[in-house]
Design an enzyme around this catalytic site. Structure first.
Site, PDB file in Angstrom:
ATOM      1  CG  ASP A  38      -1.482   1.215   1.727  1.00  0.00           C
ATOM      2  OD1 ASP A  38      -2.314   1.918   0.927  1.00  0.00           O
ATOM      3  OD2 ASP A  38      -1.556   1.528   2.221  1.00  0.00           O
ATOM      4  CG  ASP A 240      -5.070  -1.979   4.112  1.00  0.00           C
ATOM      5  OD1 ASP A 240      -4.905  -2.195   4.561  1.00  0.00           O
ATOM      6  OD2 ASP A 240      -3.714  -0.905   3.154  1.00  0.00           O
TER       7      ASP A 240
HETATM    8  P1  ADP Z   1      -3.928   4.562  -0.315  1.00  0.00           P
HETATM    9  O1  ADP Z   1      -4.551   3.073  -1.357  1.00  0.00           O
HETATM   10  O2  ADP Z   1      -2.563   4.822  -0.776  1.00  0.00           O
HETATM   11  O3  ADP Z   1      -3.231   3.999   1.052  1.00  0.00           O
HETATM   12  P2  ADP Z   1      -5.731   5.364   0.129  1.00  0.00           P
HETATM   13  O4  ADP Z   1      -7.443   5.028  -0.469  1.00  0.00           O
HETATM   14  O5  ADP Z   1      -6.303   5.784   2.354  1.00  0.00           O
HETATM   15  O6  ADP Z   1      -5.198   6.252   0.197  1.00  0.00           O
HETATM   16  O7  ADP Z   1      -6.906   7.157  -0.437  1.00  0.00           O
HETATM   17  C1  ADP Z   1      -6.647   6.958  -2.016  1.00  0.00           C
HETATM   18  C2  ADP Z   1      -8.187   8.353  -2.287  1.00  0.00           C
HETATM   19  O8  ADP Z   1      -8.975   8.236  -1.483  1.00  0.00           O
HETATM   20  C3  ADP Z   1      -7.138   9.443  -2.424  1.00  0.00           C
HETATM   21  O9  ADP Z   1      -6.299  10.145  -2.675  1.00  0.00           O
HETATM   22  C4  ADP Z   1      -8.344  10.817  -1.591  1.00  0.00           C
HETATM   23  O10 ADP Z   1      -9.447  11.123  -2.625  1.00  0.00           O
HETATM   24  C5  ADP Z   1      -9.550   9.749  -0.828  1.00  0.00           C
HETATM   25  N1  ADP Z   1      -9.630  10.108   0.849  1.00  0.00           N
HETATM   26  C6  ADP Z   1      -9.320   8.670   1.104  1.00  0.00           C
HETATM   27  N2  ADP Z   1     -10.122   9.557   2.802  1.00  0.00           N
HETATM   28  C7  ADP Z   1     -10.145  10.271   2.532  1.00  0.00           C
HETATM   29  C8  ADP Z   1     -10.403  11.544   3.276  1.00  0.00           C
HETATM   30  N3  ADP Z   1     -10.693  11.514   4.707  1.00  0.00           N
HETATM   31  N4  ADP Z   1     -10.762  12.521   2.971  1.00  0.00           N
HETATM   32  C9  ADP Z   1     -10.545  12.824   1.921  1.00  0.00           C
HETATM   33  N5  ADP Z   1      -9.610  12.023   0.656  1.00  0.00           N
HETATM   34  C10 ADP Z   1      -9.639  10.940   1.239  1.00  0.00           C
HETATM   35 MG    MG Z   2      -3.807   3.230   3.115  1.00  0.00          MG
END
Ligand code: ADP
Ligand code: MG
Length: 291
Positions: A38, A240
């Site tokens: 991740d 995840d």
């Molecule tokens: P990663 O897979 O890299 O860990 P996340 O799945 O946590 O990333 O987040 C992916 C996308 O979801 C972020 O780039 C954003 O666009 C959106 N996102 C998720 N949670 C939030 C939140 N609390 N506020 C704003 N955007 C969010």
């Molecule tokens: Mg993450």
């Protein structure tokens, strides 16, 4: 009786900051030939800082205050960055009701009678917002390798917020060590391809899957397993958990070890990417000694 090598192996693991659930987990870890990481919070520090605000109506202060109102109801690292920035600027943050977090997409809440959404363009669209006006600022910020979220109020798109999140020390070295052992390394992220690319490049990951929602992360793990790969999924558990549970071996990084070991076979007690190759090495050595 517990084999002496397992006791020795798990003793060394605990000292190194690696928790192993059981011998099956160790055996599965020893066979791993593909590691999916991740991005946010795992390969990066997961402490994004707000670096730019683009308000379509020119009112950046109102945009940030609005976003902070709903982000107060989210545990996501981006949410902390938004609230921290708003508080740091001494803004009055309005009250939000009915806050609902959508994992991998963003967060929605009601502020002064309007639905406010903060997150992906997809999320805003689902709220019925007209997203065309934010597409250019979004692309402009993302092209600089930033994580970008859009904000809407009712049907109006309000603007975008852009964040920078640095790779963790040890991320590049961890990728190199795994690659040297012939392990396929993949970066999996809910973030945009534009934001993910510079980070992937800087730590030496050539395979990147972006724009992945939690269900897509799960599907990716299942696809690789279907291709006969022995898959380790390394994540922070924020969104995840299904992917961690579906992998041959889930590796939970940082956070509460007890909770982590329910879905993951391995828990890394320090948020250090180098513990991933260390855990696989240790598993291989221990299993080789037992046999
Ligand atoms: P990663 O897979 O890299 O860990 P996340 O799945 O946590 O990333 O987040 C992916 C996308 O979801 C972020 O780039 C954003 O666009 C959106 N996102 C998720 N949670 C939030 C939140 N609390 N506020 C704003 N955007 C969010
Ligand atoms: Mg993450």
């Amino acid at each position: 009786a517990t084999p002496a090598a397992l006791v020795a192996g798990t003793g060394a693991a605990a000292k190194a900051g690696i928790l192993v659930r059981d011998i099956e987990a160790l055996e599965r870890a020893a066979r791993v030939d593909a590691v999916i990481f991740d991005k946010t919070g795992t390969l990066t520090a997961g402490r994004p800082a707000l670096v730019a605000t683009e308000a379509l109506d020119g009112d950046g202060t109102r945009l940030l205050a609005l976003a902070a109102a709903v982000e107060r109801g989210s545990e996501h690292p981006l949410a902390h960055a938004v609230v921290e920035a708003a508080e740091g600027q001494g803004l009055v943050i309005p009250k939000a009701r009915d806050i609902h977090a959508d994992p991998g997409e963003g967060v929605v809440g009601e502020v002064d009678g309007d639905r406010v959404a903060v997150g992906s363009v997809r999320l805003l669209e689902r709220q019925g917002a007209h997203t065309a006006p934010v597409e250019q600022p979004f692309a402009r910020q993302a092209a600089q390798g930033r994580t970008v979220v859009a904000v809407s109020e009712g049907k109006r798109a309000k603007g975008v917020l852009a964040f920078a999140d640095a790779p963790r020390p040890g991320a590049a070295e961890a990728v190199r060590r795994l690659s040297d052992r012939g392990v396929r390394v993949i970066m999996l992220t809910g973030d945009s391809a534009e934001a993910a690319a510079p980070i992937a490049r800087s730590i030496g990951v050539s395979e990147v899957i972006a724009g992945a929602r939690p269900a897509d992360k799960l599907a990716m793990v299942q696809r690789l397993r279907g291709e006969g790969r022995h898959v380790a999924m390394v994540g922070d558990g924020v969104n995840d958990a299904p992917a961690l549970a579906a992998a041959d071996i889930g590796v939970a990084m940082g956070g509460g070890a007890d909770v982590a070991l329910e879905t993951a076979g391995l828990a890394l007690l320090r948020p250090d990417p180098l513990l991933a190759p260390a855990a696989l090495d240790l598993a291989r050595r221990t299993v080789a000694t037992i046999r």
